[in-house]
Design an enzyme around this catalytic site. Structure first.
Site, short mmCIF file in Angstrom:
data_model
loop_
_atom_site.label_atom_id
_atom_site.label_comp_id
_atom_site.label_asym_id
_atom_site.label_seq_id
_atom_site.Cartn_x
_atom_site.Cartn_y
_atom_site.Cartn_z
N SER A 1 27.99 38.06 82.18
CA SER A 1 26.55 38.30 82.24
C SER A 1 26.07 38.06 83.66
O SER A 1 26.64 37.24 84.39
CB SER A 1 25.82 37.36 81.27
N TYR B 1 24.87 28.60 78.55
CA TYR B 1 25.28 30.00 78.50
C TYR B 1 25.59 30.52 79.90
O TYR B 1 26.62 31.17 80.13
CB TYR B 1 24.17 30.84 77.86
#
Length: 306
Positions: free
Chosen positions: A185, A198
């Protein structure tokens, strides 16, 4: 003295121009993919007979399963959602005629890899898509405000990429060909407040991918980190698509055209442009309490409307 100052700014200007030229050169692979060389139709099949996709029941994983089947691969789908995988497998079989093998496994658990290994025996695996992942919390929040599911997230986002790579990389090395796509990401590219765990897990995935590419590129293996921004998936609560937020299908179709374009890709032009803009914002701005509070207020306002 004036001459020294003049020379300094001249050199600085040249450096900035060179930096912009390199940036534009990087964008050219998204704007003019033909100049970088289009992949032949047989490229993915040449890697091997089977593609393994984790988190394959929904979202990006589902899109990779369908698109790789469209490009001639047999598919191994791995996820905990058996019914969803069966639905996707039926669609793939009816539309492409390719073989599909389903392995049910929960990547938040650590004792699943012997089961997966047994089910992969005898398959010529040419492509691995390490896609499975989870958020610490459904909504952005500070670390202590999120559920205490740290172990689940690390198992799902980090351990899965390491363990699955170890399972398939050896046979790729022996055959001297293979493709590993690690779905990371863009929030792994900088320490991202409100997504601390995350963000850190995705930073690991990106760094792991780049290091592996350096180690195994001479052996004919491609390892690439895919670092998108917004994609409409169930994990992100299926936001409406727009110029930035891509559908899983559109993103995967475009990103697969860039698998030979370096050890990291944003996957699409819109995300590459956004990444360039984000890289110009100083971290102290993103890390300021006021910006975080503003972001949280926007999220709360959207939730109230819903």
């Amino acid at each position: 003295m004036e001459l020294v100052v003049q020379q300094f700014f001249t050199v600085l200007g040249l450096i900035l121009c060179l930096h912009l030229i390199l940036k534009c050169f990087g964008f050219s692979k998204y704007l003019f993919p033909r100049l970088w060389g289009l992949l032949p139709p047989s490229f993915f099949q040449a890697m091997g007979e089977w593609a393994v996709v984790t988190g394959a029941g929904d979202g990006i994983g589902k899109a990779y399963s369908i698109e790789l089947a469209n490009r001639g691969m047999n598919i191994v789908m791995i996820s905990r959602t058996l019914e969803k995988m069966q639905t996707v497998a039926l669609e793939i079989g009816q539309t492409t005629g390719r073989k599909v093998k389903i392995i049910q496994a929960d990547f938040t658990k650590s004792k699943i890899y012997e089961h997966i290994k047994e089910n992969l025996k005898g398959l010529e695996i040419g492509i691995l898509v390490n896609n499975v992942g989870m958020l610490h919390s459904p909504d952005p929040c500070c670390f202590l405000a999120a559920p205490d599911n740290d172990e689940n997230l690390i198992n799902c986002n980090v351990t899965s990429a390491v363990k699955m790579t170890r399972l398939v990389l050896k046979q790729m090395e022996q055959r001297r060909k293979g493709l590993i796509l690690n779905i990371s990401s863009s929030v792994g590219g900088f320490p991202c407040p409100l997504y601390a765990l995350y963000s850190a897990s995705k930073a690991f995935v990106t760094t792991f991918s780049k290091a592996l590419q350096a180690e195994y590129k001479s052996k004919g293996i491609i390892v690439q980190a895919v670092t998108p921004y917004g994609i409409s998936t169930p994990m992100t609560k299926n936001p409406s698509t727009n110029i930035i937020t891509k559908s899983s299908r559109d993103f995967v179709q475009e990103s697969l055209n860039h698998v030979t374009h370096g050890n990291e890709t944003f996957g699409c032009l819109a995300h590459a442009v956004l990444g360039c803009i984000m890289n110009q914002i100083p971290l102290w701005v993103l890390h300021s309490t006021r910006v975080q509070e503003c972001f949280l207020n926007i999220i709360k306002a959207k939730q109230r409307k819903v």
